[in-house]
Scaffold this active site. Structure first.
Site, PDB file in Angstrom:
ATOM      1  N   GLN A   1     -46.346  74.620  52.397  1.00 28.56           N
ATOM      2  CA  GLN A   1     -45.524  75.314  51.715  1.00 28.56           C
ATOM      3  C   GLN A   1     -44.127  75.868  52.266  1.00 28.56           C
ATOM      4  O   GLN A   1     -43.315  75.883  52.888  1.00 28.56           O
ATOM      5  CB  GLN A   1     -45.134  75.001  50.438  1.00 28.56           C
ATOM      6  CG  GLN A   1     -44.077  74.383  49.859  1.00 28.56           C
ATOM      7  CD  GLN A   1     -43.980  75.469  48.020  1.00 28.56           C
ATOM      8  OE1 GLN A   1     -44.239  76.575  47.844  1.00 28.56           O
ATOM      9  NE2 GLN A   1     -42.786  74.333  47.450  1.00 28.56           N
TER      10      GLN A   1
ATOM     11  N   ARG B   1     -34.463  66.857  51.632  1.00 27.12           N
ATOM     12  CA  ARG B   1     -34.798  65.409  50.279  1.00 27.12           C
ATOM     13  C   ARG B   1     -34.704  66.064  49.132  1.00 27.12           C
ATOM     14  O   ARG B   1     -34.761  67.332  48.668  1.00 27.12           O
ATOM     15  CB  ARG B   1     -35.485  64.269  50.205  1.00 27.12           C
ATOM     16  CG  ARG B   1     -36.653  64.690  50.542  1.00 27.12           C
ATOM     17  CD  ARG B   1     -37.578  63.440  50.531  1.00 27.12           C
ATOM     18  NE  ARG B   1     -39.293  63.242  50.372  1.00 27.12           N
ATOM     19  CZ  ARG B   1     -39.747  62.695  50.331  1.00 27.12           C
ATOM     20  NH1 ARG B   1     -40.248  62.312  50.948  1.00 27.12           N
ATOM     21  NH2 ARG B   1     -40.619  62.923  49.533  1.00 27.12           N
ATOM     22  N   GLY B   2     -34.603  65.267  47.813  1.00 18.85           N
ATOM     23  CA  GLY B   2     -34.698  65.527  46.386  1.00 18.85           C
ATOM     24  C   GLY B   2     -34.195  66.618  46.302  1.00 18.85           C
ATOM     25  O   GLY B   2     -33.182  66.515  46.017  1.00 18.85           O
ATOM     26  N   GLU B   3     -34.837  67.682  45.860  1.00 18.18           N
ATOM     27  CA  GLU B   3     -34.698  69.034  44.857  1.00 18.18           C
ATOM     28  C   GLU B   3     -35.062  70.430  45.669  1.00 18.18           C
ATOM     29  O   GLU B   3     -34.357  71.062  46.242  1.00 18.18           O
ATOM     30  CB  GLU B   3     -35.291  68.594  43.821  1.00 18.18           C
ATOM     31  CG  GLU B   3     -34.712  70.264  42.988  1.00 18.18           C
ATOM     32  CD  GLU B   3     -35.182  70.282  41.683  1.00 18.18           C
ATOM     33  OE1 GLU B   3     -34.361  68.625  40.513  1.00 18.18           O
ATOM     34  OE2 GLU B   3     -35.244  71.110  40.720  1.00 18.18           O
ATOM     35  N   ASP B   4     -36.006  70.725  46.133  1.00 17.08           N
ATOM     36  CA  ASP B   4     -36.982  71.468  46.425  1.00 17.08           C
ATOM     37  C   ASP B   4     -36.068  71.723  48.458  1.00 17.08           C
ATOM     38  O   ASP B   4     -35.562  73.134  48.353  1.00 17.08           O
ATOM     39  CB  ASP B   4     -37.967  71.695  46.824  1.00 17.08           C
ATOM     40  CG  ASP B   4     -38.461  73.222  46.534  1.00 17.08           C
ATOM     41  OD1 ASP B   4     -38.516  73.940  46.034  1.00 17.08           O
ATOM     42  OD2 ASP B   4     -40.204  73.122  47.321  1.00 17.08           O
ATOM     43  N   SER B   5     -36.799  71.232  48.644  1.00 16.48           N
ATOM     44  CA  SER B   5     -35.940  71.635  50.382  1.00 16.48           C
ATOM     45  C   SER B   5     -34.335  71.366  50.365  1.00 16.48           C
ATOM     46  O   SER B   5     -34.477  71.825  51.170  1.00 16.48           O
ATOM     47  CB  SER B   5     -36.750  69.605  50.929  1.00 16.48           C
ATOM     48  OG  SER B   5     -36.228  68.680  50.743  1.00 16.48           O
TER      49      SER B   5
ATOM     50  N   TYR C   1     -35.733  60.259  51.961  1.00 18.81           N
ATOM     51  CA  TYR C   1     -36.800  59.108  51.602  1.00 18.81           C
ATOM     52  C   TYR C   1     -36.263  57.759  52.326  1.00 18.81           C
ATOM     53  O   TYR C   1     -35.657  57.551  53.717  1.00 18.81           O
ATOM     54  CB  TYR C   1     -36.195  58.931  51.007  1.00 18.81           C
ATOM     55  CG  TYR C   1     -35.840  59.582  49.500  1.00 18.81           C
ATOM     56  CD1 TYR C   1     -37.203  59.855  49.220  1.00 18.81           C
ATOM     57  CD2 TYR C   1     -35.390  61.021  49.074  1.00 18.81           C
ATOM     58  CE1 TYR C   1     -37.276  61.091  48.663  1.00 18.81           C
ATOM     59  CE2 TYR C   1     -35.200  61.340  48.198  1.00 18.81           C
ATOM     60  CZ  TYR C   1     -36.302  61.820  47.714  1.00 18.81           C
ATOM     61  OH  TYR C   1     -36.466  62.791  46.438  1.00 18.81           O
TER      62      TYR C   1
ATOM     63  N   ASP D   1     -41.844  68.094  42.129  1.00 22.50           N
ATOM     64  CA  ASP D   1     -42.551  68.198  41.115  1.00 22.50           C
ATOM     65  C   ASP D   1     -43.165  69.472  41.104  1.00 22.50           C
ATOM     66  O   ASP D   1     -42.991  70.631  40.543  1.00 22.50           O
ATOM     67  CB  ASP D   1     -42.590  67.642  39.909  1.00 22.50           C
ATOM     68  CG  ASP D   1     -41.527  66.108  39.868  1.00 22.50           C
ATOM     69  OD1 ASP D   1     -40.318  66.485  39.885  1.00 22.50           O
ATOM     70  OD2 ASP D   1     -42.097  65.190  39.464  1.00 22.50           O
TER      71      ASP D   1
HETATM   72  O1  TRH Z   1     -41.407  65.532  47.081  1.00 23.46           O
HETATM   73  P1  TRH Z   1     -38.713  65.038  47.128  1.00 23.46           P
HETATM   74  O2  TRH Z   1     -38.651  63.547  47.057  1.00 23.46           O
HETATM   75  O3  TRH Z   1     -39.218  65.317  45.433  1.00 23.46           O
HETATM   76  C1  TRH Z   1     -38.543  64.614  44.002  1.00 23.46           C
HETATM   77  C2  TRH Z   1     -37.448  65.274  43.990  1.00 23.46           C
HETATM   78  O4  TRH Z   1     -37.734  66.438  43.428  1.00 23.46           O
HETATM   79  C3  TRH Z   1     -36.601  64.529  42.937  1.00 23.46           C
HETATM   80  O5  TRH Z   1     -35.847  65.701  42.045  1.00 23.46           O
HETATM   81  C4  TRH Z   1     -37.617  63.973  42.051  1.00 23.46           C
HETATM   82  O6  TRH Z   1     -37.250  63.319  41.276  1.00 23.46           O
HETATM   83  C5  TRH Z   1     -38.678  63.434  42.968  1.00 23.46           C
HETATM   84  O7  TRH Z   1     -39.734  63.606  43.530  1.00 23.46           O
HETATM   85  C6  TRH Z   1     -39.703  62.534  41.322  1.00 23.46           C
HETATM   86  O8  TRH Z   1     -38.432  65.849  47.772  1.00 23.46           O
HETATM   87  P2  TRH Z   1     -38.261  67.727  47.507  1.00 23.46           P
HETATM   88  O9  TRH Z   1     -37.534  68.323  45.994  1.00 23.46           O
HETATM   89  O10 TRH Z   1     -38.131  68.369  48.885  1.00 23.46           O
HETATM   90  O11 TRH Z   1     -39.679  68.078  47.406  1.00 23.46           O
HETATM   91  C7  TRH Z   1     -40.815  68.456  48.707  1.00 23.46           C
HETATM   92  C8  TRH Z   1     -41.858  69.763  48.623  1.00 23.46           C
HETATM   93  O12 TRH Z   1     -42.699  69.462  49.672  1.00 23.46           O
HETATM   94  C9  TRH Z   1     -41.293  71.040  48.703  1.00 23.46           C
HETATM   95  O13 TRH Z   1     -41.735  71.563  47.865  1.00 23.46           O
HETATM   96  C10 TRH Z   1     -41.348  71.109  50.187  1.00 23.46           C
HETATM   97  C11 TRH Z   1     -42.949  70.909  50.647  1.00 23.46           C
HETATM   98  N1  TRH Z   1     -42.985  70.519  51.581  1.00 23.46           N
HETATM   99  C12 TRH Z   1     -44.016  70.721  52.224  1.00 23.46           C
HETATM  100  O14 TRH Z   1     -44.945  72.133  51.416  1.00 23.46           O
HETATM  101  N2  TRH Z   1     -44.421  70.499  53.443  1.00 23.46           N
HETATM  102  C13 TRH Z   1     -43.315  69.595  54.166  1.00 23.46           C
HETATM  103  O15 TRH Z   1     -44.549  69.793  55.065  1.00 23.46           O
HETATM  104  C14 TRH Z   1     -42.544  69.409  53.113  1.00 23.46           C
HETATM  105  C15 TRH Z   1     -41.998  67.579  54.416  1.00 23.46           C
HETATM  106  C16 TRH Z   1     -42.174  69.203  52.452  1.00 23.46           C
END
Ligand code: TRH
Length: 386
Positions: free
Chosen positions: A263, A279-283, A201, A19
């Site tokens: 990031q 995973r999730g959305e952004d990555s 996860y 998020d």
């Molecule tokens: O952390 P997430 O599992 O977030 C999730 C999803 O958004 C999901 O849709 C939502 O419902 C839930 O949260 C509550 O995975 P996501 O979306 O990939 O986000 C990870 C963020 O972390 C992304 O912006 C990339 C960032 N990141 C870094 O900045 N540095 C890192 O070393 C890593 C591994 C990730």
């Protein structure tokens, strides 16, 4: 020329980074590419600091990269603090995080109705295009909220994509990669070694993956940003993850645990790995922009609706792939999401398509690039309503 407006983005951190990851990207893009004034309200600055290390979690208000970052205290007693906050002209309620009641009341009293957008989660499901950008009236106030859905196809909100992102990736050559690795303390590439980044996860079949990778005939470097998964892997391999960096050897496999990356450095990790687990959305979106073969661990939901979401994306993404490649991708993704067991045949099969998948991903990127990026779309949506 785009009119400069004041935007408030509200974001709560549940127990993950997605998020805030999305909101931080959106906020910066609005400021840097569209010259908007953005206040980002976040309820967990400690979590935010992991991906934006210059954040000071002790400050209630600070400016980072041109974005005003405000601590959003969720403490009920503090909600009155919002009584003094003048709402912005555009309000983004990210992922239905629920705005403070008092702030909504202030919105309703504004001389001109603000533009209120509920930024939704990303999905490739076909219903998204039907519901995207539909307004719904507030039950009590003369306000309307529009649901804005990111997506992969026409008539959706598109994907977050910074200007020049593909150009940056293309100029990130071997020497840039070496400098990046040196700065991050990541082990140098050995010839024949496959380099994999892992972000997933705890529900993913990590133990099976470690087994499969350990018994391969060629060396693998598995790079894992620090967190619960890294700790789990260390335990599996009989090591203790006492600090944020650790190297563990297990037959053909070297696991390197690295500190959680800033990031934009995470993007660089995706660009320089041969295969990315995301995973999730952004990555997940960033892995698509990186062009390397990737495996998605979808955010699991207790009612199982995430399976529909996974299938919808697979259908779209594999549509123009030869049948054998598509079958292989689907198999590994199903295994990684717990649908079927993960064995070495599935993995080796996937690896045999590594080159053709990287090629397919370039066409996939070209297809996605035909769509307007999410931030530009939002700015246009707002302008049309002024
Ligand atoms: O952390 P997430 O599992 O977030 C999730 C999803 O958004 C999901 O849709 C939502 O419902 C839930 O949260 C509550 O995975 P996501 O979306 O990939 O986000 C990870 C963020 O972390 C992304 O912006 C990339 C960032 N990141 C870094 O900045 N540095 C890192 O070393 C890593 C591994 C990730």
């Amino acid at each position: 020329m785009t009119k400069t407006l004041r935007w408030d983005i509200f974001c709560t951190v549940i127990d993950n980074f997605g998020d805030i990851g999305v909101c931080w990207r959106l906020a910066r893009q609005l400021v840097h590419e569209h010259r908007q004034m953005v206040r980002l309200w976040i309820d967990d600055l400690d979590c935010f600091k992991l991906m934006a290390p210059t954040v000071d979690p002790d400050l209630s208000c600070q400016i980072i990269q041109g974005v005003q970052i405000c601590r959003w205290s969720r403490n009920l007693n503090d909600t009155s603090a919002f009584a003094a906050v003048e709402p912005a002209q555009v309000i983004i309620e990210a992922f239905a995080c629920t705005l403070p009641e008092i702030y909504v009341i202030s919105m309703s009293r504004m001389a001109r109705q603000p533009i209120w957008i509920d930024l939704e989660y990303l999905s490739a499901e076909s219903w998204v295009a039907q519901y995207h950008a539909l307004p719904s009236p507030h039950p009590r106030f003369a306000l309307a909220k529009t649901c804005y859905f990111p997506g992969f196809v026409a008539n959706t909100g598109g994907l977050l994509r910074e200007k020049g992102l593909q150009e940056q990736r293309q100029v990130f050559d071997q020497s840039a990669e070496q400098i990046f690795f040196r700065h991050q303390g990541i082990l140098e590439r050995k010839s024949d070694q496959i380099r994999i980044s892992l972000f997933c996860y705890e529900s993913a079949p990590i133990e099976s993956l470690i087994k499969v990778l350990s018994h391969l005939l060629y060396p693998v470097l598995l790079i894992v940003p620090h967190g619960r998964i890294a700790e789990k892997i260390a335990v599996l391999l009989g090591a203790v993850c006492e600090c944020e960096s650790l190297v563990i050897e297990s037959e053909a496999l070297t696991v390197q645990i690295i500190p959680f990356l800033e990031q934009s450095n995470y993007d660089r990790l995706l660009w320089s790995s041969d295969i990315n687990f995301v995973r999730g959305e952004d990555s997940f979106v960033r892995a698509q922009w990186a062009g390397k073969p990737f495996i998605w661990d979808i955010y699991p939901q207790s009612d199982g609706v995430h399976w529909d979401k996974l299938e919808a994306f697979l259908e779209l993404y594999t549509e123009s792939m030869p049948m054998s490649t598509a079958k292989t991708v689907c198999e590994l993704w199903h295994a990684w999401n717990g649908g079927i067991p993960l064995d070495s045949a599935t993995w080796v099969n996937f690896l045999s398509f590594q080159k053709s998948l990287a090629q397919h991903n370039e066409s996939w990127i070209a297809q996605l690039l035909q769509r307007q990026d999410l931030t530009s779309g939002l700015v246009q949506f707002v302008e049309n309503r002024l």
